[in-house]
Enzyme design. Structure first.
Site, PDB file in Angstrom:
ATOM      1  CD  GLU A   1      -2.975  -0.685   0.077  1.00 23.79           C
ATOM      2  OE1 GLU A   1      -3.180   0.240  -0.527  1.00 23.79           O
ATOM      3  OE2 GLU A   1      -3.439  -1.790  -0.552  1.00 23.79           O
TER       4      GLU A   1
ATOM      5  CG  ASP B   1       2.148  -6.954  -5.985  1.00 23.41           C
ATOM      6  OD1 ASP B   1       1.910  -6.519  -4.925  1.00 23.41           O
ATOM      7  OD2 ASP B   1       1.780  -7.951  -6.749  1.00 23.41           O
TER       8      ASP B   1
HETATM    9 ZN    ZN Z   1      -2.506  -2.224  -4.769  1.00 24.79          ZN
END
Ligand code: ZN
Length: 424
Positions: free
Chosen positions: A285, A366
């Site tokens: 996030e 990611d």
């Molecule tokens: Zn995301």
């Protein structure tokens, strides 16, 4: 002879319906596959797979029915001239209660009240079935019927309080707008979105959920350390009681400028056995923030809003367009509704483009978490979320390319592995 705008819009809506139903059929076929995709073998348990398959197929059947009813109603409303009929009726209602129907604001509010009642009634069976039959059958629903209706009534009250001043402001702006109307409308929406972003977490979200600060301890310390190592201006760290409604789990980041908050679902904390998985999800996030994804999305929304208002100002005085939809007068709200419908083809293209961008942002976030050393924790965190939420394991490539804002798990795990090899 004038261009049959209304018939063209209805025709296009039906074409889109056919196309999207074709994608749904493809996805349904993928969901029916009796085995896990190769890359998820040994990663996802067989029992979880069976459950996710049953859940996805249930939702898919329901979706076919819901979409069919929706297209039937939407095209009938336009085709049989129900909009102009209802506009006339709401004017008569305003006169009936002793007010002045010449006042466009009052007339529009009466119309919108009717539309809201209609949509609440027609949506109700679907949301009841989805929550208390499908979600309940697969063990997700945790809310009582009482809580469901309390949420609904709160939502209606909110729109009754917030809606009228906004609608009135837009009508006044359009009436007085002049040549720079699009700029004024955009400026108003921009200011409104800043106000809503400020008020939402302090006034509106607490009406529905309880937010408690994440208690002192290991998890809190780890998240705070991660935030400060990235210079993330973390002001508040909350746990929200998502479990009172559903056992679906999530985490999100909210706020603008130097005033950010992270919110964890209590269900996420229960489902992730170790803190590291949660920290890895947060690292992802924060990647969105560090890589400016949140800024890009905000700017994109502003540009799209401006373009929409620009397009609207071009057609708002087109008598042909209004006539084609059955209107002799040209009320502001009706103009906006008609314009919305005529740009449906463009909207589908735009949302496809936005999904494309969003998926590449997900890969980048990611990779960001991975570079911070969370690759294996993120892997197991993503797998855990996928299992607990019973998300679809087999997906159709066309369907996911068109609809998914997040890449399927298979692709995310593959990308995490691939950049592994590059790093070596
Ligand atoms: Zn995301």
């Amino acid at each position: 002879m004038v261009f049959p705008y209304m018939e063209a819009v209805v025709g296009f809506m039906i074409l889109m319906y056919v196309f999207e139903t074709y994608l749904d059929v493809r996805q349904h076929t993928a969901l029916k596959l009796p085995t896990l995709p190769k890359t998820l073998e040994g990663v996802i348990g067989q029992e979880k797979f069976e459950k996710s398959r049953a859940y996805s197929l249930d939702k898919s059947h329901f979706h076919f029915f819901h979409e069919f009813v929706t297209i039937l109603m939407d095209s009938a409303i336009l085709f049989f001239g129900l909009l102009p009929w209802f506009w006339k009726k709401s004017g008569e209602f305003v006169t009936f209660v002793g007010l002045n129907a010449e006042n466009e604001i009052l007339h529009t509010l009466a119309f919108l009240a009717g539309v809201m009642i209609w949509s609440q009634i027609t949506d109700l069976p679907f949301s009841l079935y989805s929550t208390f039959v499908i979600e309940a059958r697969h063990g997700f629903n945790k809310q009582t019927i009482w809580l469901f209706f309390r949420d609904m009534i709160k939502g209606i009250c909110l729109s009754v309080i917030i809606g009228p001043p906004i609608v009135a402001a837009i009508i006044v702006i359009v009436q007085k707008g002049g040549p720079y109307l699009a700029i004024y409308l955009w400026g108003f929406m921009f200011a409104l979105s800043l106000v809503m972003m400020t008020l939402y977490p302090v006034l509106i979200a607490p009406l529905f959920n309880k937010f408690t600060p994440l208690p002192e301890g290991g998890l809190r310390k780890k998240i705070e350390n991660l935030a400060s190592s990235l210079k993330f201006p973390l002001k508040k760290l909350f746990v929200v009681d998502g479990s009172t409604r559903s056992s679906h789990s999530n985490a999100y980041m909210y706020g603008f400028f130097k005033n950010k908050r992270i919110v964890l679902y209590d269900t996420l904390i229960q489902q992730c056995k170790n803190d590291e998985e949660i920290v890895a999800v947060i690292a992802h996030e924060l990647g969105h923030w560090k890589l400016n994804h949140t800024v890009y999305s905000f700017v994109a929304v502003q540009i799209l809003t401006f373009l929409q208002f620009g397009g609207y100002t071009l057609v708002r005085n087109s008598t042909d367009l209004f006539r084609s939809f059955g209107f002799d007068t040209q009320p502001v709200l009706i103009g906006l509704i008609i314009f919305q419908h005529t740009v449906i083809p463009l909207q589908h293209l735009v949302s496809f483009g936005l999904n494309l961008v969003s998926r590449s942002f997900e890969f980048q976030a990611d990779a960001f978490a991975k570079n911070l050393g969370y690759a294996s924790q993120l892997r197991s965190g993503l797998v855990k979320l996928q299992e607990e939420n019973l998300s679809a394991m087999n997906t159709d490539p066309w369907y996911s390319a068109y609809h998914y804002s997040h890449p399927p798990l298979v692709e995310r795990l593959a990308a995490l592995d691939k950049s592994d090899k590059k790093a070596e």
